[in-house]
Write a protein that holds these residues in place. Structure first.
Motif, PDB file in Angstrom:
ATOM      1  N   SER A  67       1.053  -1.193   0.013  1.00  0.00           N
ATOM      2  CA  SER A  67      -0.114  -0.050  -0.167  1.00  0.00           C
ATOM      3  C   SER A  67       0.930   1.381  -0.125  1.00  0.00           C
ATOM      4  CB  SER A  67      -0.780  -0.032   1.395  1.00  0.00           C
ATOM      5  OG  SER A  67      -1.331   1.308   1.440  1.00  0.00           O
ATOM      6  N   PRO A  68       0.419   2.258  -0.748  1.00  0.00           N
ATOM      7  CA  PRO A  68       1.038   3.510  -0.330  1.00  0.00           C
ATOM      8  C   PRO A  68       1.468   3.917   0.979  1.00  0.00           C
ATOM      9  CG  PRO A  68      -0.472   3.746  -2.004  1.00  0.00           C
ATOM     10  CD  PRO A  68      -0.921   2.538  -1.494  1.00  0.00           C
ATOM     11  N   ALA A  69       0.588   3.534   2.032  1.00  0.00           N
ATOM     12  CA  ALA A  69       0.463   3.722   3.520  1.00  0.00           C
ATOM     13  C   ALA A  69       1.730   2.870   3.883  1.00  0.00           C
ATOM     14  CB  ALA A  69      -0.709   3.524   4.220  1.00  0.00           C
ATOM     15  N   SER A  70       1.967   1.773   3.142  1.00  0.00           N
ATOM     16  CA  SER A  70       3.254   0.858   3.876  1.00  0.00           C
ATOM     17  C   SER A  70       4.268   1.774   3.950  1.00  0.00           C
ATOM     18  CB  SER A  70       3.448  -0.364   2.927  1.00  0.00           C
ATOM     19  OG  SER A  70       2.121  -1.045   2.848  1.00  0.00           O
ATOM     20  N   TYR A  71       4.673   2.778   3.001  1.00  0.00           N
ATOM     21  CA  TYR A  71       5.714   3.523   3.081  1.00  0.00           C
ATOM     22  C   TYR A  71       6.041   4.418   4.217  1.00  0.00           C
ATOM     23  CZ  TYR A  71       6.656  -0.079  -0.092  1.00  0.00           C
ATOM     24  OH  TYR A  71       6.668  -1.275  -0.850  1.00  0.00           O
ATOM     25  N   LEU A  72       4.746   4.786   4.865  1.00  0.00           N
ATOM     26  CA  LEU A  72       4.826   5.647   5.924  1.00  0.00           C
ATOM     27  C   LEU A  72       5.474   4.923   7.430  1.00  0.00           C
ATOM     28  CD1 LEU A  72       1.224   7.210   5.398  1.00  0.00           C
ATOM     29  CD2 LEU A  72       3.731   8.227   4.708  1.00  0.00           C
ATOM     30  N   ARG A  73       5.203   3.502   6.989  1.00  0.00           N
ATOM     31  CA  ARG A  73       5.290   2.839   8.180  1.00  0.00           C
ATOM     32  C   ARG A  73       6.820   2.084   7.842  1.00  0.00           C
ATOM     33  NH1 ARG A  73       5.778  -3.242   7.824  1.00  0.00           N
ATOM     34  NH2 ARG A  73       6.786  -3.956   9.599  1.00  0.00           N
ATOM     35  N   LEU A  74       7.497   1.767   6.778  1.00  0.00           N
ATOM     36  CA  LEU A  74       8.697   1.287   6.532  1.00  0.00           C
ATOM     37  C   LEU A  74       9.734   2.478   6.588  1.00  0.00           C
ATOM     38  CD1 LEU A  74       8.378  -1.132   3.483  1.00  0.00           C
ATOM     39  CD2 LEU A  74       8.884  -1.698   5.933  1.00  0.00           C
ATOM     40  N   VAL A  91      10.735 -12.220   9.363  1.00  0.00           N
ATOM     41  CA  VAL A  91      10.842 -11.135   8.250  1.00  0.00           C
ATOM     42  C   VAL A  91       9.943  -9.926   8.601  1.00  0.00           C
ATOM     43  CG1 VAL A  91      10.706 -10.668   5.961  1.00  0.00           C
ATOM     44  CG2 VAL A  91      11.244 -13.026   6.571  1.00  0.00           C
ATOM     45  N   LYS A  92      10.499  -8.975   8.971  1.00  0.00           N
ATOM     46  CA  LYS A  92       9.863  -7.628   9.435  1.00  0.00           C
ATOM     47  C   LYS A  92       9.152  -6.838   8.501  1.00  0.00           C
ATOM     48  CE  LYS A  92      12.223  -7.484  13.894  1.00  0.00           C
ATOM     49  NZ  LYS A  92      11.111  -7.168  14.637  1.00  0.00           N
ATOM     50  N   PRO A  93       9.833  -6.516   7.279  1.00  0.00           N
ATOM     51  CA  PRO A  93       9.151  -5.524   6.480  1.00  0.00           C
ATOM     52  C   PRO A  93       7.929  -5.898   5.868  1.00  0.00           C
ATOM     53  CG  PRO A  93      11.257  -6.331   5.423  1.00  0.00           C
ATOM     54  CD  PRO A  93      10.942  -7.004   6.641  1.00  0.00           C
ATOM     55  N   VAL A  94       6.901  -6.619   6.428  1.00  0.00           N
ATOM     56  CA  VAL A  94       5.590  -7.166   6.147  1.00  0.00           C
ATOM     57  C   VAL A  94       4.504  -6.511   6.837  1.00  0.00           C
ATOM     58  CG1 VAL A  94       4.271  -9.247   5.783  1.00  0.00           C
ATOM     59  CG2 VAL A  94       6.798  -9.436   5.902  1.00  0.00           C
ATOM     60  N   ASP A  95       3.386  -5.909   6.251  1.00  0.00           N
ATOM     61  CA  ASP A  95       2.415  -5.445   6.962  1.00  0.00           C
ATOM     62  C   ASP A  95       1.083  -6.069   6.570  1.00  0.00           C
ATOM     63  OD1 ASP A  95       0.984  -3.851   4.699  1.00  0.00           O
ATOM     64  OD2 ASP A  95       2.769  -2.617   4.844  1.00  0.00           O
ATOM     65  N   LEU A  96      -0.002  -5.724   7.116  1.00  0.00           N
ATOM     66  CA  LEU A  96      -1.322  -6.349   7.156  1.00  0.00           C
ATOM     67  C   LEU A  96      -2.145  -5.947   5.867  1.00  0.00           C
ATOM     68  CD1 LEU A  96      -1.985  -7.046  10.852  1.00  0.00           C
ATOM     69  CD2 LEU A  96      -0.956  -8.582   9.174  1.00  0.00           C
ATOM     70  N   ALA A  97      -1.691  -5.043   5.195  1.00  0.00           N
ATOM     71  CA  ALA A  97      -2.186  -4.593   3.840  1.00  0.00           C
ATOM     72  C   ALA A  97      -1.732  -5.662   2.869  1.00  0.00           C
ATOM     73  CB  ALA A  97      -1.776  -3.471   3.483  1.00  0.00           C
ATOM     74  N   VAL A 110      -0.158  -7.912  -9.631  1.00  0.00           N
ATOM     75  CA  VAL A 110       0.440  -7.357  -8.321  1.00  0.00           C
ATOM     76  C   VAL A 110       0.791  -5.962  -9.111  1.00  0.00           C
ATOM     77  CG1 VAL A 110       2.548  -7.304  -7.366  1.00  0.00           C
ATOM     78  CG2 VAL A 110       1.225  -9.289  -7.164  1.00  0.00           C
ATOM     79  N   ILE A 111       1.593  -5.926 -10.101  1.00  0.00           N
ATOM     80  CA  ILE A 111       1.900  -4.450 -10.720  1.00  0.00           C
ATOM     81  C   ILE A 111       0.986  -3.601 -11.147  1.00  0.00           C
ATOM     82  CG2 ILE A 111       3.281  -3.560 -12.799  1.00  0.00           C
ATOM     83  CD1 ILE A 111       5.033  -5.969 -12.970  1.00  0.00           C
ATOM     84  N   ALA A 112      -0.292  -4.095 -11.897  1.00  0.00           N
ATOM     85  CA  ALA A 112      -1.365  -3.315 -12.207  1.00  0.00           C
ATOM     86  C   ALA A 112      -2.026  -2.583 -10.521  1.00  0.00           C
ATOM     87  CB  ALA A 112      -2.364  -4.138 -12.815  1.00  0.00           C
ATOM     88  N   VAL A 113      -2.059  -3.490  -9.921  1.00  0.00           N
ATOM     89  CA  VAL A 113      -2.784  -3.017  -8.593  1.00  0.00           C
ATOM     90  C   VAL A 113      -1.980  -2.080  -7.797  1.00  0.00           C
ATOM     91  CG1 VAL A 113      -3.674  -3.925  -6.370  1.00  0.00           C
ATOM     92  CG2 VAL A 113      -4.336  -5.099  -8.416  1.00  0.00           C
ATOM     93  N   ARG A 114      -0.864  -2.292  -7.694  1.00  0.00           N
ATOM     94  CA  ARG A 114       0.260  -1.507  -7.031  1.00  0.00           C
ATOM     95  C   ARG A 114       0.077  -0.131  -8.020  1.00  0.00           C
ATOM     96  NH1 ARG A 114      -0.715  -5.288  -4.495  1.00  0.00           N
ATOM     97  NH2 ARG A 114       0.651  -6.519  -3.693  1.00  0.00           N
ATOM     98  N   LEU A 115       0.253  -0.078  -9.143  1.00  0.00           N
ATOM     99  CA  LEU A 115       0.242   1.189 -10.129  1.00  0.00           C
ATOM    100  C   LEU A 115      -0.981   2.082  -9.679  1.00  0.00           C
ATOM    101  CD1 LEU A 115       2.263   0.213 -13.223  1.00  0.00           C
ATOM    102  CD2 LEU A 115       3.081   1.178 -11.097  1.00  0.00           C
ATOM    103  N   GLY A 116      -2.136   1.198  -9.566  1.00  0.00           N
ATOM    104  CA  GLY A 116      -3.472   1.630  -9.276  1.00  0.00           C
ATOM    105  C   GLY A 116      -3.699   2.318  -8.104  1.00  0.00           C
ATOM    106  N   GLU A 117      -2.921   1.887  -7.096  1.00  0.00           N
ATOM    107  CA  GLU A 117      -2.889   2.377  -5.618  1.00  0.00           C
ATOM    108  C   GLU A 117      -1.944   3.560  -5.600  1.00  0.00           C
ATOM    109  OE1 GLU A 117      -4.786   1.706  -3.353  1.00  0.00           O
ATOM    110  OE2 GLU A 117      -5.352  -0.604  -3.909  1.00  0.00           O
ATOM    111  N   ILE A 118      -0.925   3.783  -6.745  1.00  0.00           N
ATOM    112  CA  ILE A 118      -0.166   4.879  -6.496  1.00  0.00           C
ATOM    113  C   ILE A 118      -0.913   6.008  -7.304  1.00  0.00           C
ATOM    114  CG2 ILE A 118       1.854   5.879  -7.853  1.00  0.00           C
ATOM    115  CD1 ILE A 118       3.381   2.805  -7.517  1.00  0.00           C
ATOM    116  N   ALA A 119      -1.518   5.805  -8.472  1.00  0.00           N
ATOM    117  CA  ALA A 119      -2.409   6.835  -9.063  1.00  0.00           C
ATOM    118  C   ALA A 119      -3.349   7.158  -8.149  1.00  0.00           C
ATOM    119  CB  ALA A 119      -2.985   6.237 -10.331  1.00  0.00           C
ATOM    120  N   ALA A 120      -3.905   6.348  -7.352  1.00  0.00           N
ATOM    121  CA  ALA A 120      -5.269   6.823  -6.428  1.00  0.00           C
ATOM    122  C   ALA A 120      -4.910   7.778  -5.471  1.00  0.00           C
ATOM    123  CB  ALA A 120      -5.804   5.538  -5.740  1.00  0.00           C
TER     124      ALA A 120
END
Ligand code: GLU
Ligand code: MG
Length: 470
Positions: A314-321, A360-366, A443-453
């Protein structure tokens, strides 16, 4: 035919015995007052989606499945849709098959039972975007090619907010300090009801505690095989949410429910086993690891940049990481090291064989837990197959190093944005081929979609956009 339910998928008409078993189960459930069964799966964006059936329909579902559009494979967290060459069309249908082995009456939702599903096509073929089927195949392949089995557990961190808070705001439901006695007392009834509900659902809880961030708690549960672990991660979160609603509380599993500070992780514990022996204990390599366990860890480290697109989706994942928040943002490992992406856990004296594992730590629940576990195993096996050397362990926080010092040790900072993670994922052929082209493209399409969103949103707005999605 393989009779192991963890490796054989559903078939039209039902596998031998399935319909008889479902018929018996539905009578038992009806006697217990269960009226409906939730058929659960997770989409590529990490959102849990369901269809539900009356209890009396269970035998029919075991034989013929329940229909659902394949469009959800390219749904975004905000329920809009993107598409790939294959996925995202409004046409077509899939059949959802409940896994009867995992069916459980929901203690916190009286009248309901729950089962995770595998999805197949109307022709009875494997649906290439079914993440649960993907993980089953990864696990079965590892057993066939390497004689390996795995144990896994997913920690769950979540934040508890007041249900009466205005709009989408997060107002913590507790005011006591991190790990504090006060916090547990403030939510004593909630926590006790939660433990009772999990016990009633046969979830063996290791521990529950108030965590670091505002309103944050954590639960850890015992290890199971990977598919059961992913299933149970969904069940545990559903239970946490359902019990919270009884108490007028609102919970968030979002990676960063606030833009600043520590977020919610979903650390994964993973161990590889051969012929009943834990490869992470009793070996000649560092900290009791076997050579295979070291190479498996090396594979994980090498693929972590690309894996991030799956484990932090998620874009929000990078606020955590972020460094120095125990989220493990460096491609480093160490013994009980909490700022490395991979923490080697040996367990206490006398319990090494049962307890040794990799966290493994860089995993979140999104993240979709089936994709996470399948991709982590594929990454580790890449290291094992090539006898990859594991670099030197790290102690302390790699954030203290200059870029040059980190580079000299071969330690990299993980992607700092979803965009960067997608770039790494695109370059990681091993991960993409493990997923297969359909899932990898999804995976790629959904991540790009979240980035655009979230284009143009600031950190506060990104946190708010995903706060109540997971
Ligand atoms: N909340 C931290 C994270 O986001 C983890 C804290 C812990 O190690 O339990 O990963
Ligand atoms: Mg924690």
């Amino acid at each position: 035919m393989n009779s192991d339910p963890s490796s054989s998928g559903p078939v039209p008409g039902g596998r031998p015995g399935d319909v008889r078993r479902a018929t018996a189960l539905s009578s038992e459930l009806a006697e217990q007052g269960v009226h409906g069964i939730v058929l659960a799966y997770v989409d590529t964006a990490g959102i849990g989606r369901v269809k539900a059936i009356p209890t009396a329909r269970l035998a029919s579902a075991a034989a013929w499945g329940v229909g659902m559009s394949p469009v959800f494979d390219t749904f975004l967290a905000d329920d809009s849709t993107v598409s790939t060459d294959i996925l995202g069309s409004p046409d077509g249908d899939l059949r959802l098959y409940p896994d009867l082995d995992r069916l459980v009456a929901l203690a916190a939702q009286p009248g309901w039972a729950w089962a995770p599903v595998d999805r197949i096509t109307q022709d009875g073929e494997r649906h290439p975007a079914c993440s649960r089927t993907f993980l089953r195949h990864i696990v079965a392949d590892a057993a066939r090619r390497h004689g390996l089995t795995f144990k896994a557990a997913i920690e769950v961190e979540w934040s508890v907010g007041q249900g009466s808070a205005p709009g989408d705001a997060f107002v913590p439901a507790v005011s006591g300090p991190a790990y504090g006695t006060t916090r547990l007392a403030e939510l004593s009834d909630y926590a006790a009801e939660l433990l009772a509900a999990l016990a009633a659902q046969d979830v063996d809880v290791d521990q529950i505690h108030p965590e670091y961030a505002a309103g944050q708690f954590e639960i850890s549960v015992g290890a199971l095989d990977p598919v059961a672990t992913a299933d149970r991660s969904l069940l545990v979160r559903d239970t946490i949410r359902a019990v919270a609603l009884h108490h007028g509380l609102r919970v968030s599993f979002a990676p960063a429910y606030l833009a600043e500070g520590v977020g919610n992780g979903g650390h994964v514990h993973l161990s590889a086993w051969r012929a009943g022996r834990n490869l992470h204990a009793g070996g000649d390599a560092r900290y009791g690891m076997t050579a295979d366990a070291e190479s498996f860890a090396a594979g994980l480290l090498a693929h972590l940049p690309g894996l991030t697109a799956v484990t932090a989706p998620s874009p929000a994942s990078y606020l955590r990481l972020k460094p120095s928040q125990w989220a493990g943002v460096f491609t480093a490992w160490g013994h009980e090291a909490r700022e490395c992406a991979v923490r080697v856990i040996t367990g206490t004296a006398g319990r090494h064989e049962q307890a040794a594992n990799l966290e493994v730590k860089p995993v979140d629940l999104a993240a979709n837990p089936y994709l996470v576990l399948g991709c982590l195993i594929a990454a580790g096996l890449d290291g094992l197959e090539s006898s990859a050397p594991l670099p030197e362990p790290v102690a302390g926080d790699p954030a203290r190093w200059t870029a040059a010092e980190a580079a000299a040790r071969g330690v990299r900072r993980l992607p700092t944005s979803l965009d960067e993670a997608v770039g790494e994922f695109r370059r990681d052929e091993r991960l993409r081929s493990a997923l297969g082209p359909v899932l990898a493209d999804a995976v790629i399409a959904v991540r790009l979609g979240e980035i655009a969103a979230v284009a143009g949103l600031d950190d506060e707005q990104v946190a708010a956009a995903y706060r109540w999605k997971y």
